[in-house]
Design a protein around this motif. Structure first.
Motif, short mmCIF file in Angstrom:
data_model
loop_
_atom_site.label_atom_id
_atom_site.label_comp_id
_atom_site.label_asym_id
_atom_site.label_seq_id
_atom_site.Cartn_x
_atom_site.Cartn_y
_atom_site.Cartn_z
N THR A 229 0.86 -1.18 0.00
CA THR A 229 0.00 0.00 0.00
C THR A 229 0.89 1.24 0.00
OG1 THR A 229 -1.74 -1.14 1.26
CG2 THR A 229 -1.80 1.28 1.23
N ILE A 230 0.71 2.10 -0.99
CA ILE A 230 1.52 3.32 -1.10
C ILE A 230 0.57 4.49 -1.30
CG2 ILE A 230 3.33 4.49 -2.39
CD1 ILE A 230 4.19 1.65 -3.40
N VAL A 231 0.54 5.38 -0.31
CA VAL A 231 -0.38 6.51 -0.32
C VAL A 231 0.41 7.80 -0.56
CG1 VAL A 231 -2.16 7.78 0.93
CG2 VAL A 231 -1.85 5.32 1.35
N THR A 232 -0.01 8.57 -1.55
CA THR A 232 0.57 9.89 -1.80
C THR A 232 -0.36 10.95 -1.22
OG1 THR A 232 1.69 9.24 -3.83
CG2 THR A 232 1.27 11.57 -3.54
N VAL A 233 0.22 11.89 -0.45
CA VAL A 233 -0.55 12.99 0.13
C VAL A 233 -0.03 14.30 -0.44
CG1 VAL A 233 -1.31 14.13 2.25
CG2 VAL A 233 -0.84 11.66 2.26
N ASP A 234 -0.92 15.08 -1.05
CA ASP A 234 -0.53 16.37 -1.63
C ASP A 234 -1.79 17.21 -1.81
OD1 ASP A 234 2.32 17.14 -3.32
OD2 ASP A 234 0.58 18.43 -3.60
N VAL A 235 -1.59 18.50 -2.07
CA VAL A 235 -2.74 19.38 -2.33
C VAL A 235 -2.91 19.65 -3.82
CG1 VAL A 235 -2.63 20.50 -0.08
CG2 VAL A 235 -1.29 21.44 -1.97
N ASN A 236 -1.92 19.27 -4.61
CA ASN A 236 -1.96 19.49 -6.05
C ASN A 236 -2.65 18.30 -6.73
OD1 ASN A 236 -1.16 19.45 -8.88
ND2 ASN A 236 0.31 21.06 -8.38
N LYS A 237 -3.84 18.54 -7.28
CA LYS A 237 -4.63 17.44 -7.84
C LYS A 237 -3.94 16.80 -9.04
CE LYS A 237 -9.17 19.02 -6.28
NZ LYS A 237 -10.54 19.43 -6.69
N GLU A 238 -3.30 17.62 -9.88
CA GLU A 238 -2.63 17.07 -11.06
C GLU A 238 -1.50 16.14 -10.66
OE1 GLU A 238 -1.33 20.16 -13.65
OE2 GLU A 238 -3.36 20.83 -14.15
#
Length: 354
Positions: A195-204
């Motif tokens: 399981t690899i989760v990316t967290v960011d505010v940039n939708k692209e």
């Protein structure tokens, strides 16, 4: 120009100028390299826009660039592993090799490190650059010089992932979907994370991360770190929390949420740099008995591992390249990176034959 170079004169001022070609006369173990492709790193842009990073201050003109690959043009008399014409990825930090940190195998922490494009040392955006032969890694057949230029950020991700001890079946949450964060996802996947989760505010960038290496993406809300962490665990199928958290953002809310999202006994790695001081959830760290570590650049084996991961196609870096430009367009490329356009921009050359 014999050795055209892209030089930071002072904050907000860059120029193109001719520099002397390095000499191997007194360096029998060194090689002279002609850089062919150079990636732009956030630290390069930071020196350009702020004139300093922490206690590293630009006090004299400095050639920029440190993410490079090139072709060997000359070799010192004692060089055995390389020959003229070899294509190489260039590890841009030269340690002293004699201090306690170097001798214990942590040369990235050498207090006398000569790191490219870190004041006062010149970088690699030039016609020629000199390196010890063991810091120039021969690229396998079938691996492009463009890929070679991306070995530097890949080695950063390898160092982070090794520090975290990521293993088969682990769950990993990565904060920040910039080049290093995305590469941390890719390396974690290569090491067997499930399981690899990316967290960011940039939708692209989150959409890119999902196609690239992440199994899940998560966008935080303007609520407490505890509430965001609880929602991430619920939405990403991690009821007990993540095994590993990597912060590649340096943002204070990400640090706070990262500590909260970890399982009991989990591992937290700080890879991104932000404000010098932040509010830190020390009670959660203690009561969950977390392993909390910092990560800085790369150490023994990281560069070679990065080359092998890319060469074997266990990870791919080509997708990260948003744009390629000529050496004469370097200033505009830096402006694009400053304004967040794209993921990784590569600068070609310079072509010293022109």
């Amino acid at each position: 120009m014999k050795n055209p170079s892209f030089v930071l004169q002072k904050q907000d001022e860059v120029t193109y100028e001719d520099r002397p070609i390095p000499s191997l006369t007194n360096s029998p173990h060194d090689v002279l390299i002609q850089p062919k492709w150079t990636g732009i790193c956030g630290s390069d842009v930071h020196y350009w826009t702020h004139g300093r990073i922490g206690h590293f201050i630009v006090e004299a003109p400095m050639v920029l660039g440190h993410e490079s690959a090139g072709v060997v043009k000359a070799v010192g008399s004692s060089v055995k592993s390389l020959k003229v014409g070899d294509r190489v990825a260039m590890e841009p930090g030269i340690p002293c090799r004699r201090c306690v940190r170097c001798k214990e195998g942590k040369y990235n922490l050498c207090p006398d490190m000569k790191f490219a494009a870190t004041p006062p040392y010149d970088g690699t955006l030039a016609g020629y650059y000199q390196l010890p032969e063991d810091l120039a890694y021969k690229l396998p057949e079938g691996m492009s010089l463009e890929e070679g230029a991306l070995i530097e950020p890949t080695a950063v991700a390898v160092h982070i992932t090794r520090a975290a001890g990521v293993k088969h079946g682990d769950s990993v949450v990565v904060f920040g979907a910039g080049p290093v964060g995305l590469l941390c996802c890719a390396v974690a996947k290569a090491y067997g994370a499930s399981t690899i989760v990316t967290v960011d505010v940039n939708k692209e960038r989150m959409e890119f991360a999902r196609k690239y290496a992440a199994t899940h993406t998560f966008s935080s809300e303007r609520v407490s770190a505890e509430e965001n962490a609880e929602r991430l665990r619920r939405e990403c199928g991690l009821p007990n929390g993540a095994d590993v958290v990597v912060d590649a953002s340096g943002a204070e809310p990400c640090v706070q949420m990262g500590i909260q999202v970890l399982r009991v006994g989990g591992t937290y790695i700080q890879g991104g740099m932000g404000k010098p001081d932040i509010t830190f959830p020390i009670v959660a760290m203690c009561t969950k008995e977390l392993n909390v570590k910092g990560s800085f650049r790369y150490g023994p084996g990281d560069y070679q591992t990065a080359v092998e991961l890319v060469a074997s196609k266990r990870i791919s870096v080509k997708e990260l390249v948003t744009k390629k430009v000529k050496f004469a367009e370097a200033e505009q490329a830096f402006e694009d990176v400053k304004n967040g356009r794209g993921i990784k921009i590569l600068i070609e050359g310079p072509d010293v034959s022109e």
